[in-house]
Scaffold this motif. Structure first.
Motif, PDB file in Angstrom:
ATOM      1  N   ALA A 252      -1.782  -1.495  -2.262  1.00 20.10           N
ATOM      2  CA  ALA A 252      -2.116  -1.441  -3.683  1.00 20.10           C
ATOM      3  C   ALA A 252      -2.225   0.008  -4.163  1.00 20.10           C
ATOM      4  N   ARG A 253      -2.835   0.851  -3.343  1.00 20.89           N
ATOM      5  CA  ARG A 253      -2.964   2.273  -3.709  1.00 20.89           C
ATOM      6  C   ARG A 253      -1.594   2.943  -3.758  1.00 20.89           C
ATOM      7  N   ARG A 254      -0.728   2.611  -2.796  1.00 18.23           N
ATOM      8  CA  ARG A 254       0.615   3.193  -2.817  1.00 18.23           C
ATOM      9  C   ARG A 254       1.402   2.684  -4.018  1.00 18.23           C
ATOM     10  N   ALA A 255       1.267   1.414  -4.340  1.00 17.17           N
ATOM     11  CA  ALA A 255       1.961   0.855  -5.491  1.00 17.17           C
ATOM     12  C   ALA A 255       1.520   1.532  -6.786  1.00 17.17           C
ATOM     13  N   ALA A 256       0.275   2.036  -6.797  1.00 17.60           N
ATOM     14  CA  ALA A 256      -0.236   2.755  -7.962  1.00 17.60           C
ATOM     15  C   ALA A 256       0.219   4.212  -7.972  1.00 17.60           C
ATOM     16  N   GLY A 257       0.929   4.642  -6.918  1.00 16.86           N
ATOM     17  CA  GLY A 257       1.505   5.980  -6.899  1.00 16.86           C
ATOM     18  C   GLY A 257       0.872   6.961  -5.956  1.00 16.86           C
ATOM     19  N   GLU A 258      -0.232   6.601  -5.310  1.00 16.79           N
ATOM     20  CA  GLU A 258      -0.906   7.545  -4.416  1.00 16.79           C
ATOM     21  C   GLU A 258       0.026   7.926  -3.268  1.00 16.79           C
ATOM     22  N   PRO A 259       0.128   9.219  -2.934  1.00 12.35           N
ATOM     23  CA  PRO A 259       1.078   9.662  -1.900  1.00 12.35           C
ATOM     24  C   PRO A 259       0.808   9.035  -0.533  1.00 12.35           C
ATOM     25  N   VAL A 260       1.878   8.688   0.153  1.00  4.59           N
ATOM     26  CA  VAL A 260       1.750   8.123   1.493  1.00  4.59           C
ATOM     27  C   VAL A 260       1.018   9.087   2.421  1.00  4.59           C
ATOM     28  N   ALA A 261       1.293  10.378   2.287  1.00  2.00           N
ATOM     29  CA  ALA A 261       0.649  11.364   3.164  1.00  2.00           C
ATOM     30  C   ALA A 261      -0.868  11.307   3.036  1.00  2.00           C
ATOM     31  N   TYR A 262      -1.378  11.125   1.821  1.00  2.00           N
ATOM     32  CA  TYR A 262      -2.826  11.027   1.647  1.00  2.00           C
ATOM     33  C   TYR A 262      -3.364   9.717   2.226  1.00  2.00           C
ATOM     34  N   LEU A 263      -2.605   8.649   2.083  1.00  2.21           N
ATOM     35  CA  LEU A 263      -3.048   7.363   2.622  1.00  2.21           C
ATOM     36  C   LEU A 263      -3.069   7.372   4.149  1.00  2.21           C
ATOM     37  N   LEU A 264      -2.076   8.050   4.738  1.00  4.32           N
ATOM     38  CA  LEU A 264      -2.035   8.165   6.200  1.00  4.32           C
ATOM     39  C   LEU A 264      -3.014   9.216   6.703  1.00  4.32           C
ATOM     40  N   GLY A 265      -3.291  10.208   5.854  1.00  8.80           N
ATOM     41  CA  GLY A 265      -4.148  11.317   6.256  1.00  8.80           C
ATOM     42  C   GLY A 265      -3.427  12.362   7.078  1.00  8.80           C
ATOM     43  N   ARG A 266      -2.106  12.350   7.070  1.00  7.21           N
ATOM     44  CA  ARG A 266      -1.370  13.323   7.882  1.00  7.21           C
ATOM     45  C   ARG A 266       0.049  13.486   7.339  1.00  7.21           C
ATOM     46  N   ARG A 267       0.660  14.632   7.712  1.00  2.61           N
ATOM     47  CA  ARG A 267       2.050  14.897   7.357  1.00  2.61           C
ATOM     48  C   ARG A 267       2.614  15.874   8.387  1.00  2.61           C
ATOM     49  N   GLY A 268       3.816  15.619   8.831  1.00  2.00           N
ATOM     50  CA  GLY A 268       4.476  16.506   9.766  1.00  2.00           C
ATOM     51  C   GLY A 268       5.055  17.716   9.053  1.00  2.00           C
ATOM     52  N   PHE A 269       4.955  18.878   9.690  1.00  2.00           N
ATOM     53  CA  PHE A 269       5.562  20.104   9.176  1.00  2.00           C
ATOM     54  C   PHE A 269       6.011  20.941  10.361  1.00  2.00           C
ATOM     55  N   TRP A 270       7.311  21.296  10.367  1.00  2.00           N
ATOM     56  CA  TRP A 270       7.891  22.037  11.499  1.00  2.00           C
ATOM     57  C   TRP A 270       7.684  21.197  12.754  1.00  2.00           C
ATOM     58  N   THR A 271       6.991  21.722  13.753  1.00  2.00           N
ATOM     59  CA  THR A 271       6.720  20.945  14.965  1.00  2.00           C
ATOM     60  C   THR A 271       5.287  20.436  15.003  1.00  2.00           C
ATOM     61  N   LEU A 272       4.571  20.596  13.904  1.00  2.00           N
ATOM     62  CA  LEU A 272       3.144  20.289  13.880  1.00  2.00           C
ATOM     63  C   LEU A 272       2.858  19.003  13.112  1.00  2.00           C
ATOM     64  N   GLU A 273       1.810  18.337  13.505  1.00  2.00           N
ATOM     65  CA  GLU A 273       1.280  17.204  12.746  1.00  2.00           C
ATOM     66  C   GLU A 273      -0.016  17.674  12.104  1.00  2.00           C
ATOM     67  N   LEU A 274      -0.053  17.705  10.783  1.00  3.26           N
ATOM     68  CA  LEU A 274      -1.192  18.248  10.058  1.00  3.26           C
ATOM     69  C   LEU A 274      -1.978  17.144   9.370  1.00  3.26           C
TER      70      LEU A 274
ATOM     71  N   LEU B  10       1.872  26.827   6.837  1.00  8.75           N
ATOM     72  CA  LEU B  10       2.612  28.039   7.179  1.00  8.75           C
ATOM     73  C   LEU B  10       1.886  28.863   8.226  1.00  8.75           C
ATOM     74  N   ALA B  11       0.611  29.091   8.023  1.00  6.86           N
ATOM     75  CA  ALA B  11      -0.157  29.927   8.942  1.00  6.86           C
ATOM     76  C   ALA B  11      -0.136  29.371  10.361  1.00  6.86           C
ATOM     77  N   LEU B  12      -0.340  28.083  10.487  1.00 10.19           N
ATOM     78  CA  LEU B  12      -0.420  27.469  11.814  1.00 10.19           C
ATOM     79  C   LEU B  12       0.954  27.380  12.470  1.00 10.19           C
ATOM     80  N   ALA B  13       1.993  27.131  11.676  1.00  7.53           N
ATOM     81  CA  ALA B  13       3.348  27.103  12.230  1.00  7.53           C
ATOM     82  C   ALA B  13       3.753  28.492  12.723  1.00  7.53           C
ATOM     83  N   LEU B  14       3.408  29.526  11.958  1.00  5.46           N
ATOM     84  CA  LEU B  14       3.720  30.894  12.381  1.00  5.46           C
ATOM     85  C   LEU B  14       2.997  31.244  13.680  1.00  5.46           C
ATOM     86  N   ALA B  15       1.716  30.909  13.744  1.00  5.49           N
ATOM     87  CA  ALA B  15       0.941  31.208  14.951  1.00  5.49           C
ATOM     88  C   ALA B  15       1.460  30.424  16.145  1.00  5.49           C
ATOM     89  N   SER B  16       1.891  29.193  15.909  1.00  6.35           N
ATOM     90  CA  SER B  16       2.407  28.367  16.993  1.00  6.35           C
ATOM     91  C   SER B  16       3.727  28.904  17.525  1.00  6.35           C
TER      92      SER B  16
END
Length: 282
Positions: free
Chosen positions: A60-82, A124-130
């Motif tokens: 229901a929240r996704r159908a109302a437009g709330e981003p999947v990343a917020y609903l999952l609580g995570r999003r992949g970036f580069w090689t990291l899971e944030l 960005l900061a964490l990907a650079l450090a990694s």
């Protein structure tokens, strides 16, 4: 009793989007605490009513437009899971171009000091450090909530020894420090941009998206102050809007940067502009 196959079919109908099948599977998997692959092997499984209710609420929240990343609580970036939340911008694949260009200019086997201005989730900061184990990164943000999220990501990824955090608006957070490189994905939409009222952007923090009448206010502030925080031959790398490359190049050149150029993303849009500071002092 409703099995997983039926739950997913119903959810796809409710979402009615191009990504409906994927989104429904991701949300059901997080609800049940299993990977997506588990759903295929257990399509006939019947979850507990409480799990069905949690899944229905997410749909229901996704159908109302709330981003999947917020609903999952995570999003992949580069090689990291944030871990992400509504206090920070959702990391996007376009920003990996900025990361790639930064890595090309950072030594792989020597120390370097880098600052990420407006770090948000810390992507960005964490990907650079990694990717550069000898780099030391200062991540800044004007939002206390965003910095809390970024620190938590650094802790979870084991990067707290090489990534520091500071509160402040752009270069103001750097104090008297100087760096080999400054990177930033600042807000660059105009205050009245129609995209702010569409899709995921409706739910993301406005301060991370919009920057004045022409969307260039944050970029101007960073470019104006950056030389005071760069070593000689230090680099400034900036992400910006698809139509802003010419303006950002002009701002960098007027401030005295050299080797100014823009890079295009996978959609052939000018997305990242960079310049080198030649002098030891501004």
């Amino acid at each position: 009793m409703t099995d997983l196959r039926t739950l997913l079919a119903t959810a796809r109908t409710q979402l009615a989007s191009d990504e409906a099948a994927l989104e429904a599977e991701l949300l059901l998997a997080v609800t049940l605490g299993h990977p997506r692959s588990w759903l295929y092997a257990h399509a006939d499984a019947v979850p507990e009513p409480a799990a069905v209710a949690r899944f229905a609420a997410l749909i229901a929240r996704r159908a109302a437009g709330e981003p999947v990343a917020y609903l999952l609580g995570r999003r992949g970036f580069w090689t990291l899971e944030l871990e992400v939340g509504p206090e920070c911008l959702i990391p996007r694949s376009e920003t990996e171009l900025l990361l790639e260009q930064a890595l090309l200019r950072l030594p792989q086997d020597a120390p370097a000091r880098v600052a990420d201005l407006g770090t948000g989730s810390g992507a960005l900061a964490l990907a650079l450090a990694s990717a550069r184990p000898q780099a030391h990164v200062l991540a800044t943000d004007a939002s206390v909530a965003a910095l809390t999220r970024a620190r938590a990501n650094a802790q979870r990824l084991g990067l707290t020894q090489r990534v520091r955090f500071a509160k402040g608006d752009w270069c103001a957070a750097l104090g008297a420090e100087r760096f080999a490189m400054l990177v930033s994905n600042p807000p660059y939409l105009a205050d009245d941009d129609a995209h702010l009222r569409q899709g995921d952007l409706r739910f993301e923090p406005r301060m991370a998206l919009a920057a004045g009448v022409d969307g260039l206010d944050a970029l101007r502030a960073i470019i104006r102050a950056a030389p005071e925080h760069l070593h000689a031959r230090g680099w400034l790398l900036l992400e910006h809007g698809a139509e802003q490359g010419l303006a950002v190049r002009a701002l960098l050149a007027a401030r005295g940067f050299v080797e100014v150029r823009s890079l295009r993303d996978l959609q052939a849009h000018e997305r990242v502009t960079l310049g080198q500071w030649q002098n030891a002092a501004p």
